[in-house]
Design a protein around this motif. Structure first.
Motif, PDB file in Angstrom:
ATOM      1  N   VAL A  91     -81.091  39.049 -48.279  1.00 17.03           N
ATOM      2  CA  VAL A  91     -81.646  38.110 -49.265  1.00 17.03           C
ATOM      3  C   VAL A  91     -81.275  38.460 -50.708  1.00 17.03           C
ATOM      4  O   VAL A  91     -80.733  37.623 -51.439  1.00 17.03           O
ATOM      5  CB  VAL A  91     -83.194  38.038 -49.155  1.00 17.03           C
ATOM      6  N   TYR A  92     -81.584  39.673 -51.131  1.00 16.56           N
ATOM      7  CA  TYR A  92     -81.504  39.980 -52.566  1.00 16.56           C
ATOM      8  C   TYR A  92     -80.315  40.845 -52.964  1.00 16.56           C
ATOM      9  O   TYR A  92     -79.923  40.859 -54.127  1.00 16.56           O
ATOM     10  CB  TYR A  92     -82.775  40.702 -53.016  1.00 16.56           C
ATOM     11  N   GLY A  93     -79.773  41.612 -52.021  1.00 19.49           N
ATOM     12  CA  GLY A  93     -78.771  42.609 -52.349  1.00 19.49           C
ATOM     13  C   GLY A  93     -79.445  43.949 -52.590  1.00 19.49           C
ATOM     14  O   GLY A  93     -80.647  44.043 -52.820  1.00 19.49           O
ATOM     15  N   LYS A  94     -78.638  44.987 -52.528  1.00 16.15           N
ATOM     16  CA  LYS A  94     -79.162  46.347 -52.584  1.00 16.15           C
ATOM     17  C   LYS A  94     -79.679  46.705 -53.973  1.00 16.15           C
ATOM     18  O   LYS A  94     -79.045  46.414 -54.983  1.00 16.15           O
ATOM     19  CB  LYS A  94     -78.017  47.296 -52.187  1.00 16.15           C
ATOM     20  N   LYS A  95     -80.862  47.343 -53.981  1.00 14.89           N
ATOM     21  CA  LYS A  95     -81.358  47.956 -55.214  1.00 14.89           C
ATOM     22  C   LYS A  95     -80.979  49.437 -55.149  1.00 14.89           C
ATOM     23  O   LYS A  95     -81.470  50.159 -54.283  1.00 14.89           O
ATOM     24  CB  LYS A  95     -82.871  47.811 -55.302  1.00 14.89           C
ATOM     25  N   PRO A  96     -80.116  49.902 -56.041  1.00 20.31           N
ATOM     26  CA  PRO A  96     -79.715  51.307 -55.965  1.00 20.31           C
ATOM     27  C   PRO A  96     -80.921  52.218 -56.176  1.00 20.31           C
ATOM     28  O   PRO A  96     -81.884  51.841 -56.840  1.00 20.31           O
ATOM     29  CB  PRO A  96     -78.719  51.467 -57.114  1.00 20.31           C
ATOM     30  N   ALA A  97     -80.861  53.427 -55.611  1.00 19.16           N
ATOM     31  CA  ALA A  97     -81.916  54.415 -55.828  1.00 19.16           C
ATOM     32  C   ALA A  97     -81.956  54.787 -57.313  1.00 19.16           C
ATOM     33  O   ALA A  97     -81.014  54.502 -58.064  1.00 19.16           O
ATOM     34  CB  ALA A  97     -81.654  55.656 -54.997  1.00 19.16           C
ATOM     35  N   LYS A  98     -83.031  55.436 -57.716  1.00 20.46           N
ATOM     36  CA  LYS A  98     -83.179  55.816 -59.120  1.00 20.46           C
ATOM     37  C   LYS A  98     -81.910  56.481 -59.632  1.00 20.46           C
ATOM     38  O   LYS A  98     -81.380  57.394 -59.003  1.00 20.46           O
ATOM     39  CB  LYS A  98     -84.380  56.763 -59.279  1.00 20.46           C
ATOM     40  N   PRO A  99     -81.390  56.008 -60.770  1.00 18.79           N
ATOM     41  CA  PRO A  99     -80.125  56.534 -61.295  1.00 18.79           C
ATOM     42  C   PRO A  99     -80.204  58.031 -61.600  1.00 18.79           C
ATOM     43  O   PRO A  99     -81.290  58.583 -61.790  1.00 18.79           O
ATOM     44  CB  PRO A  99     -79.925  55.750 -62.591  1.00 18.79           C
ATOM     45  N   ALA A 197     -81.277  42.781 -59.790  1.00 19.10           N
ATOM     46  CA  ALA A 197     -80.838  43.472 -61.011  1.00 19.10           C
ATOM     47  C   ALA A 197     -81.995  43.500 -62.016  1.00 19.10           C
ATOM     48  O   ALA A 197     -82.259  44.526 -62.663  1.00 19.10           O
ATOM     49  CB  ALA A 197     -79.623  42.761 -61.609  1.00 19.10           C
ATOM     50  N   TRP A 198     -82.689  42.374 -62.154  1.00 13.26           N
ATOM     51  CA  TRP A 198     -83.839  42.328 -63.071  1.00 13.26           C
ATOM     52  C   TRP A 198     -84.914  43.318 -62.618  1.00 13.26           C
ATOM     53  O   TRP A 198     -85.532  44.001 -63.421  1.00 13.26           O
ATOM     54  CB  TRP A 198     -84.417  40.910 -63.132  1.00 13.26           C
ATOM     55  N   SER A 199     -85.133  43.352 -61.306  1.00  9.49           N
ATOM     56  CA  SER A 199     -86.124  44.256 -60.732  1.00  9.49           C
ATOM     57  C   SER A 199     -85.755  45.714 -61.029  1.00  9.49           C
ATOM     58  O   SER A 199     -86.616  46.550 -61.354  1.00  9.49           O
ATOM     59  CB  SER A 199     -86.193  43.987 -59.223  1.00  9.49           C
ATOM     60  N   TRP A 200     -84.473  46.015 -60.947  1.00 12.86           N
ATOM     61  CA  TRP A 200     -83.970  47.350 -61.301  1.00 12.86           C
ATOM     62  C   TRP A 200     -84.269  47.642 -62.779  1.00 12.86           C
ATOM     63  O   TRP A 200     -84.684  48.755 -63.128  1.00 12.86           O
ATOM     64  CB  TRP A 200     -82.465  47.387 -61.013  1.00 12.86           C
ATOM     65  N   GLY A 201     -84.098  46.649 -63.634  1.00 16.44           N
ATOM     66  CA  GLY A 201     -84.408  46.831 -65.057  1.00 16.44           C
ATOM     67  C   GLY A 201     -85.885  47.157 -65.266  1.00 16.44           C
ATOM     68  O   GLY A 201     -86.242  48.046 -66.051  1.00 16.44           O
ATOM     69  N   VAL A 202     -86.759  46.444 -64.548  1.00 16.94           N
ATOM     70  CA  VAL A 202     -88.201  46.718 -64.632  1.00 16.94           C
ATOM     71  C   VAL A 202     -88.472  48.162 -64.188  1.00 16.94           C
ATOM     72  O   VAL A 202     -89.231  48.896 -64.831  1.00 16.94           O
ATOM     73  CB  VAL A 202     -88.993  45.707 -63.770  1.00 16.94           C
ATOM     74  N   SER A 203     -87.833  48.593 -63.120  1.00 18.69           N
ATOM     75  CA  SER A 203     -88.061  49.954 -62.618  1.00 18.69           C
ATOM     76  C   SER A 203     -87.599  51.004 -63.626  1.00 18.69           C
ATOM     77  O   SER A 203     -88.224  52.055 -63.761  1.00 18.69           O
ATOM     78  CB  SER A 203     -87.331  50.162 -61.284  1.00 18.69           C
TER      79      SER A 203
END
Ligand code: MCU
Length: 432
Positions: A91-99, A197-203
């Motif tokens: 559905v959304y694509g992978k959210k990478p682990a914490k950078p 990507a937006w969700s990653w930005g929030v994290s």
């Protein structure tokens, strides 16, 4: 507006009352707030990666990919991870682990974020507006600025973090040339969609708040909201980061909370193919499912379930058919079953019975539940709204969408399955 006088008010029965009792007796021992200290408690789980057989009904949130059913609250951590990974894959694509490196600053007026990962770096920022009184304050990250009742949020005692997610994932690009702070690191040809990507930005904003020492903003009391396309983003952000204490998507529509399987059956709602092609919001892999939602291994009721037992207030507008509020109610009702199973039925609320049809209006009906949600989930005071107030014109019927029952998950260790959690986070448990 016709039909709303008879809007259904569905108080949560049984499980919610149980949750309150359990919570009351556990109150002394439980932390006041129920967010985790880590982004993904199930990150160490070894989970299934097969896609189950096609299913025109909502998949059973409680059955693992190996066919066994979970039975304990502890089992949910790794079952949630399975759902998370299937949702990323399809559905959304992978959210990478914490950078590898996240640095930044929190002041009374702004948050800066600098990220380095895989040898690349990027930066973005958000503005901060504090409420009156003395801090440190909880905060609500407002994506995109549309529709959020910031006056009520601040009056309730939370700061506003104004985040323009398009700086992290830009709209208007082809899927093969995605742009923004996320794609500068993970590549313009990344198959991850803008919402993730937006969700990653929030994290990464939450990372910086956590690292800041908590003088201005509290580390364990962050909420997220947004309306319309930013409601889709707020939904994904809250689901995919267990540090988010309160998730409040507004009028998020197709690609947001609406159950994918229900959308083709809801007249006038934004078709899946349209939500997929209007912007690269969803991941590239979703392109294989726009004409076949039954083939998806998950549906959005399970994305709602990923938020459990943390606070959720889902707001929808029944007057604009395009928003698919009936499909949204199906997902919220299905997701609420996960909350009930975890003994946290009162931590999710839903409200689509509103008078004004204007998309992303600030609405008087939502003022009280918004205020209560902030006080309960970000400040640890009072009671949650604990309401499902569904407009009768757009009321979905969960029993038409499931062939599974809701277990009462027991406390104690993990059972069965092939999964093993290695959570290092604060245990969340039931609400207080
Ligand atoms: C509900 O969110 C979207 C919708 O999916 C789009 O089709 C429409 O163009 O824009 C909505 C929105 O974001 O409005 C601000």
């Amino acid at each position: 507006v016709a039909g709303l006088a008879s809007a259904a008010l569905v108080p949560q029965a049984g499980a919610a009352a149980t949750a309150r009792t359990t919570a009351a007796s556990a109150a002394a021992a439980s932390p006041a707030l129920i967010a985790s200290s880590v982004e993904d408690e199930g990150a160490g789980c070894a989970v299934g990666s097969n896609n189950p057989a096609s299913n025109s009904l909502l998949p059973d949130p409680f059955t693992r990919l190996d066919g066994t059913r979970i039975s304990t609250v502890a089992d949910w951590t790794c079952r949630r991870e399975e759902i998370k990974q299937r949702a990323e894959a399809t559905v959304y694509g992978k959210k990478p682990a914490k950078p590898a490196t996240v640095t930044g600053t929190v002041t009374s007026s702004s948050i800066t974020v600098n990220v380095s990962d895989q040898g690349r770096s990027s930066s973005f920022s958000a503005s901060v507006s504090l409420p009156s009184g003395s801090g440190p304050f909880p905060a609500v990250i407002v994506l995109g600025g549309l529709g959020a009742d910031t006056a009520t949020i601040k009056a309730a005692g939370a700061a506003i973090i104004n985040f323009d997610p398009t700086t992290v994932g830009k709209e208007g690009t082809p899927r093969t040339n995605k742009q923004g702070a996320f794609y500068s690191i993970y590549g313009s040809n990344s198959t991850t969609g803008l919402l993730m990507a937006w969700s990653w930005g929030v994290s990464r904003i939450v990372d910086v708040i956590q690292q800041s020492g908590g003088n201005v903003l509290k580390a364990d009391a962050t909420g997220v909201t947004g309306c319309s396309r930013y409601g889709k983003g707020a939904f994904v952000a809250g689901a995919f980061d267990q540090r988010i204490a309160l998730t409040m998507p507004i009028e998020s529509g197709s690609g947001g909370t609406d159950a994918f399987r229900s959308i083709p059956q809801e007249s006038g709602s934004q078709p899946l193919s349209s939500a997929y092609s209007e912007q690269p919001w969803l991941g590239d892999a979703f392109g294989s499912y726009t004409g076949n939602p039954a083939g998806l291994p998950v549906d959005t009721h399970e994305i709602v379930g990923m938020i459990a037992p943390r606070g959720a207030l889902i707001m929808e507008n029944p007057h604009v058919d395009w928003l698919g509020a009936k499909s949204g109610s199906v997902a919220a009702l299905g997701g609420a079953e996960v909350y009930k199973a975890l003994g946290a039925g009162s931590n999710i609320s839903y409200w689509s019975d509103v008078a004004d049809g204007t998309h992303c209006a600030v609405r008087p009906e939502w003022k009280a539940p918004l205020q209560q949600s902030i006080q309960k989930f970000l400040l640890g005071t009072g009671n949650p709204p604990n309401v499902f107030r569904i407009a009768s014109s757009k009321a979905g019927n969960l029993s038409q969408w499931r062939n599974w029952t809701t277990p009462t998950l027991t406390s104690g260790g993990t059972s069965g399955g092939t999964t093993t959690g290695t959570s290092t986070g604060t245990s969340t448990g039931t609400s207080s």
